[in-house]
Motif scaffolding. Structure first.
Motif, PDB file in Angstrom:
ATOM      1  N   VAL A   1     -51.317 102.368  -4.059  1.00  0.00           N
ATOM      2  CA  VAL A   1     -52.738 102.217  -4.047  1.00  0.00           C
ATOM      3  C   VAL A   1     -53.388 104.072  -3.880  1.00  0.00           C
ATOM      4  O   VAL A   1     -52.754 104.559  -3.484  1.00  0.00           O
ATOM      5  CB  VAL A   1     -53.324 101.349  -3.089  1.00  0.00           C
ATOM      6  CG1 VAL A   1     -53.140 100.092  -3.485  1.00  0.00           C
ATOM      7  CG2 VAL A   1     -53.390 101.812  -1.738  1.00  0.00           C
ATOM      8  N   THR A   2     -54.528 103.989  -4.484  1.00  0.00           N
ATOM      9  CA  THR A   2     -55.164 105.303  -4.519  1.00  0.00           C
ATOM     10  C   THR A   2     -56.529 105.308  -3.963  1.00  0.00           C
ATOM     11  O   THR A   2     -57.460 104.225  -4.338  1.00  0.00           O
ATOM     12  CB  THR A   2     -55.522 105.926  -6.005  1.00  0.00           C
ATOM     13  OG1 THR A   2     -53.731 105.921  -6.503  1.00  0.00           O
ATOM     14  CG2 THR A   2     -55.914 107.393  -6.089  1.00  0.00           C
ATOM     15  N   LEU A   3     -57.247 106.153  -3.240  1.00  0.00           N
ATOM     16  CA  LEU A   3     -58.623 106.201  -2.746  1.00  0.00           C
ATOM     17  C   LEU A   3     -59.327 107.042  -3.833  1.00  0.00           C
ATOM     18  O   LEU A   3     -59.039 108.180  -4.233  1.00  0.00           O
ATOM     19  CB  LEU A   3     -58.714 106.964  -1.560  1.00  0.00           C
ATOM     20  CG  LEU A   3     -59.878 106.962  -0.869  1.00  0.00           C
ATOM     21  CD1 LEU A   3     -60.832 105.930  -0.691  1.00  0.00           C
ATOM     22  CD2 LEU A   3     -60.017 108.117   0.343  1.00  0.00           C
TER      23      LEU A   3
ATOM     24  N   ASN B   1     -62.307  97.598  -0.654  1.00  0.00           N
ATOM     25  CA  ASN B   1     -60.912  97.255  -1.285  1.00  0.00           C
ATOM     26  C   ASN B   1     -60.861  95.996  -2.063  1.00  0.00           C
ATOM     27  O   ASN B   1     -60.630  95.017  -1.687  1.00  0.00           O
ATOM     28  CB  ASN B   1     -59.902  97.041  -0.044  1.00  0.00           C
ATOM     29  CG  ASN B   1     -58.573  96.656  -0.566  1.00  0.00           C
ATOM     30  OD1 ASN B   1     -58.196  97.328  -1.186  1.00  0.00           O
ATOM     31  ND2 ASN B   1     -58.067  95.797   0.347  1.00  0.00           N
TER      32      ASN B   1
ATOM     33  N   VAL C   1     -60.493 101.779  -2.900  1.00  0.00           N
ATOM     34  CA  VAL C   1     -59.440 101.723  -2.738  1.00  0.00           C
ATOM     35  C   VAL C   1     -58.854 100.638  -4.022  1.00  0.00           C
ATOM     36  O   VAL C   1     -58.980  99.519  -3.942  1.00  0.00           O
ATOM     37  CB  VAL C   1     -58.672 101.151  -1.558  1.00  0.00           C
ATOM     38  CG1 VAL C   1     -57.110 101.379  -1.563  1.00  0.00           C
ATOM     39  CG2 VAL C   1     -59.231 102.378  -0.462  1.00  0.00           C
ATOM     40  N   THR C   2     -57.904 101.063  -4.841  1.00  0.00           N
ATOM     41  CA  THR C   2     -57.042 100.340  -5.862  1.00  0.00           C
ATOM     42  C   THR C   2     -56.051 100.737  -6.312  1.00  0.00           C
ATOM     43  O   THR C   2     -55.569 101.739  -6.389  1.00  0.00           O
ATOM     44  CB  THR C   2     -58.114 100.057  -7.054  1.00  0.00           C
ATOM     45  OG1 THR C   2     -57.412  99.129  -8.130  1.00  0.00           O
ATOM     46  CG2 THR C   2     -58.474 101.556  -7.861  1.00  0.00           C
TER      47      THR C   2
ATOM     48  N   PHE D   1     -58.074 106.039   5.388  1.00  0.00           N
ATOM     49  CA  PHE D   1     -58.888 105.953   4.323  1.00  0.00           C
ATOM     50  C   PHE D   1     -60.291 106.418   4.750  1.00  0.00           C
ATOM     51  O   PHE D   1     -61.136 107.418   3.950  1.00  0.00           O
ATOM     52  CB  PHE D   1     -58.978 104.656   3.530  1.00  0.00           C
ATOM     53  CG  PHE D   1     -57.869 104.541   2.767  1.00  0.00           C
ATOM     54  CD1 PHE D   1     -57.262 105.427   1.822  1.00  0.00           C
ATOM     55  CD2 PHE D   1     -57.236 103.139   2.603  1.00  0.00           C
ATOM     56  CE1 PHE D   1     -56.334 105.261   1.030  1.00  0.00           C
ATOM     57  CE2 PHE D   1     -56.094 103.197   1.849  1.00  0.00           C
ATOM     58  CZ  PHE D   1     -55.723 104.048   1.113  1.00  0.00           C
TER      59      PHE D   1
ATOM     60  N   HIS E   1     -49.157 100.055  -0.143  1.00  0.00           N
ATOM     61  CA  HIS E   1     -49.993  99.229   0.669  1.00  0.00           C
ATOM     62  C   HIS E   1     -49.322  97.797  -0.035  1.00  0.00           C
ATOM     63  O   HIS E   1     -49.639  97.583  -1.190  1.00  0.00           O
ATOM     64  CB  HIS E   1     -51.430  99.294   0.416  1.00  0.00           C
ATOM     65  CG  HIS E   1     -52.022  98.398   0.829  1.00  0.00           C
ATOM     66  ND1 HIS E   1     -52.230  97.796   1.912  1.00  0.00           N
ATOM     67  CD2 HIS E   1     -53.412  97.619   0.089  1.00  0.00           C
ATOM     68  CE1 HIS E   1     -52.962  96.933   2.283  1.00  0.00           C
ATOM     69  NE2 HIS E   1     -53.782  96.595   0.941  1.00  0.00           N
TER      70      HIS E   1
END
Length: 370
Positions: free
Chosen positions: A362-364, A298, A334-335, A179, A357
């Protein structure tokens, strides 16, 4: 004396992060690197295997493809497995476990294939095979081609050897490194995490900045393989001294226990002098002195920690504080929840691919300098 023939080396990556790992591998001098589902492949030799385990931050494991042959039925698998040159790679005095997968092959029963390979190892080679062995031999039977691989890492590579204490839903170090890379982080700027938990992002960023290698403080499975050169490995481990670092790396959390964990983890990692952790809420965040850098965060998603409805207010407050206090800094968030990310009001760039994850996707989300 002839040079050893190169073989395929596979670097495991979280699905969705293969391209980022391939970029890291190429920058480290491995390659040409080919992106495959679940990882990256390149041709190399045993010194490359050792260096990949020692130096690569984004790889989850390093697998060595030690050989292959065709087999169209179980009797043929048994015969050819007994003739395989196990001694070139394995030691008869080191127990191992065997894992087999079958796909699109005439041999379709993984349990029966495991029995044949185990029989060849124990009867023809004399090694003990047991389910709890640390060394892992994998056989993939696909389109009637049997390929043997050894997991040269042992414990997953995110276990750097310093994180004894973790908070809820910790970010794996390997994933954190990827990330950071995707946010353009190269070690030349500070990193701040306002919800740091056990400190993974600031500690990983500090290690990248100082140039210390992620595998410096742990053991690897390749040390139990045939032909392991302890002297050459010790020389490789020596390497260059860490770079002096004028930057500082920051972590904040409203949980005093998390702050203590992060502080202790940073000290064990050897970056305690350039990291700073403090107990404070998001609302108390102010821009630190010095050049701008990267805010990496995060936060809770609601799926595993926290009530989702209550989190919209938290994310909105986070966005407000970052816009007010962190002008000139980039943000990486990140969520698993796009709605929560958008509730920050931050000017996000197009989102990256979802990655696994902790049982979630999850997506950055990234910004340019605020």
């Amino acid at each position: 004396m002839s040079q050893p023939a190169p073989f395929e080396i596979f670097l495991a990556a979280p699905p969705g992060h293969e391209a980022a790992l391939a970029e890291e591998a190429r920058e480290a001098g491995f390659g040409p690197a080919t992106v495959l589902p679940g990882g990256v492949s390149f041709m190399g030799t045993w010194p490359d295997v050792r260096r990949a385990n020692l130096e690569l931050r984004g790889a989850g494991r390093v697998l060595a493809r030690i050989g292959s042959f065709r087999a169209f039925h179980l009797a043929q698998l048994d015969k050819r497995a007994r003739k395989f040159d196990w001694a070139a790679h394995l030691r008869a005095d080191v127990p191992l476990r065997v894992e087999v997968t079958c796909r699109k092959s005439k041999i379709y029963h993984a349990g029966a294939a495991t029995q044949r390979i185990t029989g060849a190892l124990t009867e023809a080679f004399g090694v003990e095979v047991r389910d709890d062995a640390e060394l892992r031999l994998m056989a993939r039977i696909e389109d009637d081609l049997v390929t043997f691989s050894v997991d040269t890492s042992g414990e997953p590579l995110h276990r750097r050897g310093y994180k004894e204490a973790v908070s809820k839903a910790p970010m794996r170090e390997t994933l954190a490194a990827l990330f950071l890379r995707q946010c353009g982080y190269d070690g030349s700027e500070p990193v701040l995490d306002p919800m740091c938990g056990s400190g993974t992002f600031p500690i990983e960023a500090a290690e990248i900045a100082t140039g210390v290698r992620p595998g410096r403080a742990r053991r690897f499975a390749f040390e139990d393989l045939a032909g392991f050169d302890a002297q050459a490995w010790a020389a490789m481990q020596g390497g260059a001294a860490p770079r002096e670092m004028p930057l500082r790396f920051y972590g904040f959390d409203r949980d005093a226990g998390a702050v203590r964990m992060a502080t202790d983890n940073a000290a064990r990692a050897g970056v305690g002098e350039i990291t700073q952790f403090a107990c404070q809420p998001i609302s108390a965040l102010t821009r630190p002195e010095g050049p701008p850098g990267l805010v990496m965060i995060n936060p809770p998603y609601g799926a595993r920690i926290g009530n989702r409805k209550l989190l919209f207010g938290l994310y909105a407050s986070l966005g407000e504080v970052l816009r007010r206090e962190m002008k000139g800094w980039r943000v990486g968030l990140v969520t698993s929840d796009a709605g929560l990310a958008k509730s920050t009001g931050l000017p996000f760039l197009p989102a990256g691919p979802p990655v696994a994850h902790g049982g979630l996707k999850v997506t950055l989300w990234r910004t340019d300098p605020l």
